[in-house]
Motif scaffolding. Sequence first.
Motif, short mmCIF file in Angstrom:
data_model
loop_
_atom_site.label_atom_id
_atom_site.label_comp_id
_atom_site.label_asym_id
_atom_site.label_seq_id
_atom_site.Cartn_x
_atom_site.Cartn_y
_atom_site.Cartn_z
N GLU A 83 0.80 -1.08 0.05
CA GLU A 83 -0.08 0.11 -0.01
C GLU A 83 0.80 1.27 -0.07
O GLU A 83 1.72 1.30 0.78
CB GLU A 83 -0.99 -0.21 1.30
CG GLU A 83 -1.78 1.13 1.20
CD GLU A 83 -3.00 1.25 2.46
OE1 GLU A 83 -3.33 2.28 2.74
OE2 GLU A 83 -3.09 0.01 2.89
N ALA A 94 -7.76 7.85 -1.22
CA ALA A 94 -7.64 7.48 0.05
C ALA A 94 -8.89 7.90 1.02
O ALA A 94 -9.35 6.97 1.70
CB ALA A 94 -6.50 8.16 0.67
N ARG A 97 -5.33 13.24 -1.38
CA ARG A 97 -4.75 11.90 -0.98
C ARG A 97 -5.18 10.71 -1.94
O ARG A 97 -6.26 10.37 -1.86
CB ARG A 97 -5.01 11.80 0.47
CG ARG A 97 -4.35 13.29 1.25
CD ARG A 97 -4.39 12.62 2.79
NE ARG A 97 -3.80 13.59 3.43
CZ ARG A 97 -2.41 13.64 3.87
NH1 ARG A 97 -1.64 12.73 3.58
NH2 ARG A 97 -1.80 14.51 4.60
N ARG A 145 -4.06 6.31 -2.78
CA ARG A 145 -2.83 5.39 -2.55
C ARG A 145 -2.89 3.99 -3.80
O ARG A 145 -4.01 4.15 -4.44
CB ARG A 145 -3.43 4.70 -1.23
CG ARG A 145 -4.91 3.85 -1.43
CD ARG A 145 -5.34 3.30 -0.16
NE ARG A 145 -6.80 2.69 -0.26
CZ ARG A 145 -7.19 1.71 0.63
NH1 ARG A 145 -6.46 1.50 1.67
NH2 ARG A 145 -8.29 1.33 0.42
N ASN A 166 -5.02 2.18 -8.45
CA ASN A 166 -4.78 3.53 -7.90
C ASN A 166 -6.09 4.23 -7.70
O ASN A 166 -7.09 4.20 -8.47
CB ASN A 166 -4.06 4.34 -8.97
CG ASN A 166 -3.81 5.56 -8.49
OD1 ASN A 166 -3.11 5.85 -7.52
ND2 ASN A 166 -3.59 6.47 -9.53
N PRO A 202 0.86 5.28 0.06
CA PRO A 202 0.03 6.38 0.13
C PRO A 202 0.60 7.75 -0.33
O PRO A 202 1.94 7.91 -0.12
CB PRO A 202 -0.28 6.36 1.69
CG PRO A 202 0.79 5.54 2.16
CD PRO A 202 1.43 4.67 1.03
N TYR A 203 0.07 8.35 -0.94
CA TYR A 203 0.38 9.72 -1.46
C TYR A 203 -0.44 10.74 -1.54
O TYR A 203 -1.46 10.76 -1.22
CB TYR A 203 1.07 9.42 -2.89
CG TYR A 203 0.23 9.25 -3.68
CD1 TYR A 203 -0.50 10.18 -4.53
CD2 TYR A 203 -0.45 7.88 -4.32
CE1 TYR A 203 -1.33 10.04 -5.54
CE2 TYR A 203 -1.29 7.58 -5.29
CZ TYR A 203 -1.70 8.68 -5.79
OH TYR A 203 -2.77 8.41 -6.76
#
Length: 217
Positions: free
Chosen positions: A146, A191, A160, A162, A188, A148-149
């Motif tokens: 996972e 979040a 946000r 992930r 993709n 997250p970005y």
Amino acid sequence: LAAKPGRDTRNQDFAGVMMSAGAKGEYLDALKAAGGEPTDEKALALMESLCNSYQGLAKPVTEAHRGTWITESNYFGPQGSGKNADGDNIYSLGRMSFNMFKPADLLCSLQPVLNKVEKPDKLPDFVPKGLEEDIKSPDLLTYNMEVPYTVEDDRGRGLRGRMLNYGYCLPDPTTPNRLTVFFTGGENQPANPDDVEVWRREFSDAQERRGVRDRVL
């Protein structure tokens, strides 16, 4: 030396795990001191020591691998596009996804990457050539990532997301004291489910789910 077939290796495996725990702690301390850079000279030397401590194991202790892990190293290397105000490394979405997702030039900061290793609910649909006979091993585990970005440019700043990479691992058929890992697909996604409409607007041309055989140009 690797244990010979038929030999009771339980005590040997336990001793190896205890020895590797100390080596792992030293390596993680060095990695943290190097800012998460795994090519640091001291970190590399300690990694070699850690690898050597596993050489005596008959096979990987798969029960010890189960759980949710946090990646301590720079996941995509040091050559990114700087850092954000929180000190998170910034990369392009293309680099983060190996060009699987668009827009490839979207700048995103990377938050701690999670690696989830558990007993699988089912066998994978895709199996690499050479593992067809081993895939039913009782030691088969998931190897899901996972990532997250947070979007860091004007195309959705603050949004946000992930990336979810689905994979499996099992003892390597040719080197039993190592694990072999393969991936079967990924997604993709936002979040926060409340961001779906914004997500669709910003990523209208993006492929949100890709299989292992897919390629995005």
